[in-house]
Scaffold this motif. Structure first.
Motif, short mmCIF file in Angstrom:
data_model
loop_
_atom_site.label_atom_id
_atom_site.label_comp_id
_atom_site.label_asym_id
_atom_site.label_seq_id
_atom_site.Cartn_x
_atom_site.Cartn_y
_atom_site.Cartn_z
N GLN A 17 47.85 -49.85 80.47
CA GLN A 17 48.36 -51.20 80.23
C GLN A 17 47.23 -52.23 80.28
O GLN A 17 47.15 -53.13 79.45
CB GLN A 17 49.43 -51.54 81.28
CG GLN A 17 50.17 -52.84 81.00
CD GLN A 17 51.17 -53.17 82.09
OE1 GLN A 17 50.89 -53.02 83.29
NE2 GLN A 17 52.36 -53.60 81.70
N ARG A 18 46.32 -52.07 81.25
CA ARG A 18 45.17 -53.00 81.36
C ARG A 18 44.26 -52.88 80.14
O ARG A 18 43.77 -53.86 79.59
CB ARG A 18 44.38 -52.72 82.65
CG ARG A 18 45.07 -53.22 83.91
CD ARG A 18 44.13 -53.23 85.10
NE ARG A 18 43.66 -51.90 85.46
CZ ARG A 18 44.31 -51.07 86.29
NH1 ARG A 18 45.45 -51.45 86.84
NH2 ARG A 18 43.83 -49.87 86.56
N LYS A 19 44.03 -51.62 79.71
CA LYS A 19 43.17 -51.39 78.53
C LYS A 19 43.76 -52.04 77.27
O LYS A 19 43.06 -52.67 76.49
CB LYS A 19 43.02 -49.88 78.28
CG LYS A 19 41.82 -49.26 78.97
CD LYS A 19 41.67 -47.80 78.62
CE LYS A 19 40.92 -47.60 77.33
NZ LYS A 19 40.53 -46.20 77.10
N VAL A 20 45.06 -51.86 77.09
CA VAL A 20 45.74 -52.41 75.92
C VAL A 20 45.70 -53.95 75.97
O VAL A 20 45.43 -54.60 74.96
CB VAL A 20 47.20 -51.89 75.82
CG1 VAL A 20 48.00 -52.67 74.79
CG2 VAL A 20 47.21 -50.40 75.50
N SER A 21 45.95 -54.51 77.16
CA SER A 21 45.94 -55.97 77.31
C SER A 21 44.61 -56.56 76.91
O SER A 21 44.54 -57.65 76.35
CB SER A 21 46.23 -56.38 78.76
OG SER A 21 47.54 -56.04 79.08
N LYS A 22 43.55 -55.82 77.19
CA LYS A 22 42.19 -56.31 76.93
C LYS A 22 42.01 -56.62 75.43
O LYS A 22 41.57 -57.71 75.06
CB LYS A 22 41.17 -55.26 77.39
CG LYS A 22 39.84 -55.85 77.77
CD LYS A 22 38.99 -54.80 78.47
CE LYS A 22 37.60 -55.35 78.69
NZ LYS A 22 36.71 -54.35 79.28
#
Length: 499
Positions: A17-22
């Motif tokens: 989720q953090r990677k995608v948000s980036k």
């Protein structure tokens, strides 16, 4: 007691989720990076040399040098790739050809490369992981999962493997999911769809099914067979069934029918995959918009649908799109597709982050009288009528009736009802009013007495399935077009009219 797999799923989901948000929070820079890499990597291909990729530094340069093409226009290059030539559209040779049936081109061979293949797999995985990150639900991780798909058996053409996209993707199911995956390889290889569905029912009936996935119309067939076999609702047969994953068509028209077949509500995730790329997936349960995959080796351009057939339509990038406008989506990708028209129209529902819904096909519309009615409009109108009447349907399509026996021309709706409305005239009126509210051209034609109100033709039970069988397109990834601008489908469906 939760398994290790279920326990690890949550932290891994948060990490993804953090990677995608980036990248989702840096859309313009992300797309610019993808664009520059695509141009650089393909500069030495035949296509790159023919279109002067060495001097392309911006989107404006690209738009000047690379015209928009559909499959037929790109075919001279694709034919060379299929013949076994290297470095034509992309470096080397593709890993696969995804074979699809084109309406005008016969069979289409869409290349899938070493670089593009992982993006298909990652997007499908990330859709499930973002669902876990949002809901915290990992109950389904230890259950069985099924994807109703095409045969995974592949052929070979000049050293490149060839098959349906869903069959190719079946070879990439991660090892940690292999034990959970159904049906068996042998069953998946059955070509005849009805035989295959029966075999899937036999295999899954006594299993702990947790995720069920596929095109709604074909999952519906599977559910109906389960109910016919057991006399029970699907949710009762599969008490652990928690998540329905689907793509290919709008789920709204099937919603009531599915809830009735399952006997309860289940969460769902909508995907937007195609042979040409995995474009988007739903990342929030309360939001119908699907997150556009901006970091997946695909550079997107958009053209307003109303301008698409102009001589020089304006091509814009992600930074200039507007919410609620109907766009034709054009892609360039690390599979070697360049300014390629996939034929879909989309609308943005959000630009922070960029989310889309599929509004239809640029070729699937009705404009026999200048009304330009699109898929999203007919689906919304039908949804309004179903909500207000309590009726439910199995399938539908719409065609113009230009030369009626008497009276003005009209739109003819072919509907296979699961549960008929108590007042069919009122049902038709709700659809018609909704269409007039959504489409000012249609309103003007009704108001100006050029068209009369739509008419509904009821189709017998399994009529659409029998029609698809009669044209050799039952099952797999085949879908009924929602709209036609002629009467070809209508004429064949008339044979399945309800008496």
């Amino acid at each position: 007691m939760k398994s290790i797999k279920a326990l690890l799923a949550k932290p891994f989901a948060k990490y993804i989720q953090r990677k995608v948000s980036k990248w989702a929070n840096n859309p313009v820079q992300t797309q610019e990076k993808v664009f520059q890499k695509l141009i650089k990597d393909a500069a030495h291909t035949a296509f790159g040399k023919d279109h002067d990729f060495g001097n392309i530094h911006s989107h404006a340069d690209f738009a000047k040098r690379v015209p928009i093409r559909d499959y037929e226009a790109l075919r001279p290059y694709v034919d060379k790739v299929v013949a076994g030539e290297k470095d034509i559209l992309w470096k080397g040779q593709p890993l696969y050809f995804a074979k699809t049936s084109g309406t005008t081109s016969g069979a289409k061979y869409i290349p899938i490369t070493k670089e593009s293949m992982p993006t298909h797999v990652e997007a499908a995985r990330n859709a499930i992981l973002l669902y876990i990150a949002e809901t915290g639900n990992t109950d389904f991780v230890d259950g069985k999962m099924i994807f109703l798909q095409g045969s995974p058996e592949l052929q070979e053409k000049n050293g490149v493997k060839l098959g349906r996209l869903s069959g190719i993707v079946a070879h990439y199911v991660p090892g940690y999911l292999q034990k959970n995956r159904m049906p068996s390889w042998e069953t998946n290889c059955i070509e005849d769809w009805e035989t295959k569905v029966e075999a899937i029912v036999n295999e899954t009936l006594h299993e702990k099914m947790a995720i069920i996935s596929g095109i709604p119309s074909w999952v519906q067939m599977y559910f109906e067979r389960i109910e016919a076999r057991t006399g029970k609702k699907v949710g009762e047969v599969f008490p652990h069934f928690k998540l329905f994953i689907y793509g290919g068509v709008n789920f709204e028209p099937y919603c009531n029918k599915f809830e009735n077949l399952i006997g309860r509500k289940v969460d769902s995730i909508e995907l937007y995959p195609a042979s040409e790329g995995f474009f988007a997936f739903q990342d929030k349960q309360d939001d119908k918009g699907m997150l556009l995959q901006l970091n997946a080796g695909i550079f997107y351009e958009f053209i307003k649908a109303e301008e698409f057939f102009d001589e020089n339509p304006t091509r814009i990038t992600i930074k200039d799109v507007e919410i609620g406008v109907n766009y034709v989506m054009i892609i360039s990708s690390n599979a070697g597709l360049w300014a390629y028209n996939i034929g879909d129209t989309i609308e943005f529902t959000s630009t922070k982050p960029y989310k889309v819904i599929v509004s239809g096909r640029i070729k699937h519309f009705i404009s026999a009288f200048g009304e330009h009615v699109i898929g999203k409009e007919v689906e919304q109108a039908l949804h309004d009528a179903l909500q207000q009447s309590g009726a439910s349907i199995n399938e539908f399509t719409v065609a113009p009736q230009i030369n009626p026996e008497k009276g003005l021309p009209y739109h003819e709706w072919f509907i296979e009802f699961e549960k008929e409305p108590s007042d069919l005239e009122k049902f038709a009126e709700i659809i018609d009013v909704s269409l007039q509210q959504q489409n000012s051209y249609y309103f003007d034609l009704i108001d100006g007495k050029i068209l009369q109100r739509l008419r509904i033709t009821k189709i017998e039970k399994d009529g659409f399935q029998n029609y698809m069988k009669s044209i050799g397109k039952l099952g797999g990834q085949n879908k009924i077009p929602r709209l036609s601008n002629d009467r070809k489908i209508a004429e064949l469906l008339t044979k399945h009219k309800k008496a």
